[in-house]
Design a protein around this motif. Sequence first.
Motif, PDB file in Angstrom:
ATOM      1  N   THR A 187       0.829  -1.193   0.000  1.00  0.00           N
ATOM      2  CA  THR A 187       0.000   0.000   0.000  1.00  0.00           C
ATOM      3  C   THR A 187       0.873   1.257   0.000  1.00  0.00           C
ATOM      4  OG1 THR A 187      -1.780   1.125   1.168  1.00  0.00           O
ATOM      5  CG2 THR A 187      -0.108   0.089   2.503  1.00  0.00           C
ATOM      6  N   ASN A 188       0.285   2.387  -0.362  1.00  0.00           N
ATOM      7  CA  ASN A 188       1.012   3.653  -0.330  1.00  0.00           C
ATOM      8  C   ASN A 188       0.689   4.443   0.928  1.00  0.00           C
ATOM      9  OD1 ASN A 188      -1.581   4.470  -0.829  1.00  0.00           O
ATOM     10  ND2 ASN A 188      -1.068   5.829  -2.537  1.00  0.00           N
ATOM     11  N   VAL A 189       0.201   3.745   1.970  1.00  0.00           N
ATOM     12  CA  VAL A 189      -0.242   4.406   3.186  1.00  0.00           C
ATOM     13  C   VAL A 189       0.874   5.189   3.856  1.00  0.00           C
ATOM     14  CG1 VAL A 189       0.163   2.394   4.680  1.00  0.00           C
ATOM     15  CG2 VAL A 189      -1.557   4.089   5.316  1.00  0.00           C
ATOM     16  N   VAL A 190       2.122   4.702   3.790  1.00  0.00           N
ATOM     17  CA  VAL A 190       3.235   5.423   4.405  1.00  0.00           C
ATOM     18  C   VAL A 190       3.453   6.761   3.701  1.00  0.00           C
ATOM     19  CG1 VAL A 190       5.719   5.425   4.849  1.00  0.00           C
ATOM     20  CG2 VAL A 190       4.388   3.358   5.273  1.00  0.00           C
ATOM     21  N   ARG A 191       3.513   6.728   2.386  1.00  0.00           N
ATOM     22  CA  ARG A 191       3.736   7.956   1.619  1.00  0.00           C
ATOM     23  C   ARG A 191       2.630   8.978   1.864  1.00  0.00           C
ATOM     24  NH1 ARG A 191       2.061   9.773  -3.228  1.00  0.00           N
ATOM     25  NH2 ARG A 191       1.039   7.797  -3.723  1.00  0.00           N
ATOM     26  N   VAL A 192       1.381   8.512   1.869  1.00  0.00           N
ATOM     27  CA  VAL A 192       0.246   9.417   2.087  1.00  0.00           C
ATOM     28  C   VAL A 192       0.297  10.017   3.494  1.00  0.00           C
ATOM     29  CG1 VAL A 192      -2.262   9.530   2.298  1.00  0.00           C
ATOM     30  CG2 VAL A 192      -1.226   8.277   0.399  1.00  0.00           C
ATOM     31  N   THR A 193       0.616   9.185   4.495  1.00  0.00           N
ATOM     32  CA  THR A 193       0.682   9.670   5.871  1.00  0.00           C
ATOM     33  C   THR A 193       1.794  10.697   6.040  1.00  0.00           C
ATOM     34  OG1 THR A 193      -0.181   7.559   6.701  1.00  0.00           O
ATOM     35  CG2 THR A 193       0.920   8.990   8.295  1.00  0.00           C
ATOM     36  N   VAL A 194       2.950  10.441   5.425  1.00  0.00           N
ATOM     37  CA  VAL A 194       4.056  11.396   5.507  1.00  0.00           C
ATOM     38  C   VAL A 194       3.679  12.715   4.841  1.00  0.00           C
ATOM     39  CG1 VAL A 194       6.417  11.890   4.739  1.00  0.00           C
ATOM     40  CG2 VAL A 194       5.868   9.655   5.724  1.00  0.00           C
ATOM     41  N   MET A 195       3.000  12.661   3.718  1.00  0.00           N
ATOM     42  CA  MET A 195       2.567  13.876   3.033  1.00  0.00           C
ATOM     43  C   MET A 195       1.628  14.696   3.919  1.00  0.00           C
ATOM     44  SD  MET A 195       1.875  12.450  -0.860  1.00  0.00           S
ATOM     45  CE  MET A 195       0.952  13.928  -1.277  1.00  0.00           C
ATOM     46  N   THR A 196       0.673  14.026   4.553  1.00  0.00           N
ATOM     47  CA  THR A 196      -0.264  14.716   5.438  1.00  0.00           C
ATOM     48  C   THR A 196       0.456  15.292   6.647  1.00  0.00           C
ATOM     49  OG1 THR A 196      -1.986  13.152   4.770  1.00  0.00           O
ATOM     50  CG2 THR A 196      -2.418  14.473   6.729  1.00  0.00           C
ATOM     51  N   LEU A 197       1.400  14.529   7.175  1.00  0.00           N
ATOM     52  CA  LEU A 197       2.180  14.969   8.333  1.00  0.00           C
ATOM     53  C   LEU A 197       2.990  16.211   7.993  1.00  0.00           C
ATOM     54  CD1 LEU A 197       3.006  14.374  11.230  1.00  0.00           C
ATOM     55  CD2 LEU A 197       4.677  12.729  10.369  1.00  0.00           C
TER      56      LEU A 197
END
Length: 217
Positions: A187-197
Amino acid sequence: MRVLVVEDEQLLADAVATGLRREAMAVDVVYDGAAAVERIEVNDYDVVVLDRDLPLLHGDDVCRRIVELGMPTRVLMLTASGDVSDRVEGLELGADDYLPKPFAFSELTARVRALGRRTTVALPPVLERAGIKLDPNRREVFRGGQEVQLAPKEFAVLEVLMRSEGAVVSAEQLLEKAWDENTDPFTNVVRVTVMTLRRKLGEPPVIVTVPGSGYRI
């Protein structure tokens, strides 16, 4: 922080897991000792919350296996027995802490966090880096004196990055520490979470992407 909850009372196990997830921890749950050993031999856990009286394989044997593997994992042993002799026996097996049932969830959380700090190099209770203050116990983050409201996973990712003290943390490591085993590794959940962070932390950006390697602060 990655935690394994091992408890045969499923309602209790699920309630503990849900509470710890709200505290921004990644939590896996199993309901017997044999399943616990399977998870421990595959995944790296900071803390195992381990009921002593388990089906299929006793909690004592699970604790012995953790010790045999030489893992830095810390064990918080739970039991319905309040006898001092039982607590002493559990600690002698290799458990790091002991909590009799029934227990207050706030105490369980505090003990899990305390044990989690012992799996890594000792750091101050409040983490500070690049103008950011993160308090794991209060679940608070400040930048430039202003509080930043983060979702549990965003908080967990930021805590992992700050505990690395400037070292690069790969996406795989973030996935391991901040999400449970049910998360799709592709999943791309890490990338998305870092972007939001990044967006929530504001300018100038403090989370650096290291191409092909991961992220650092």
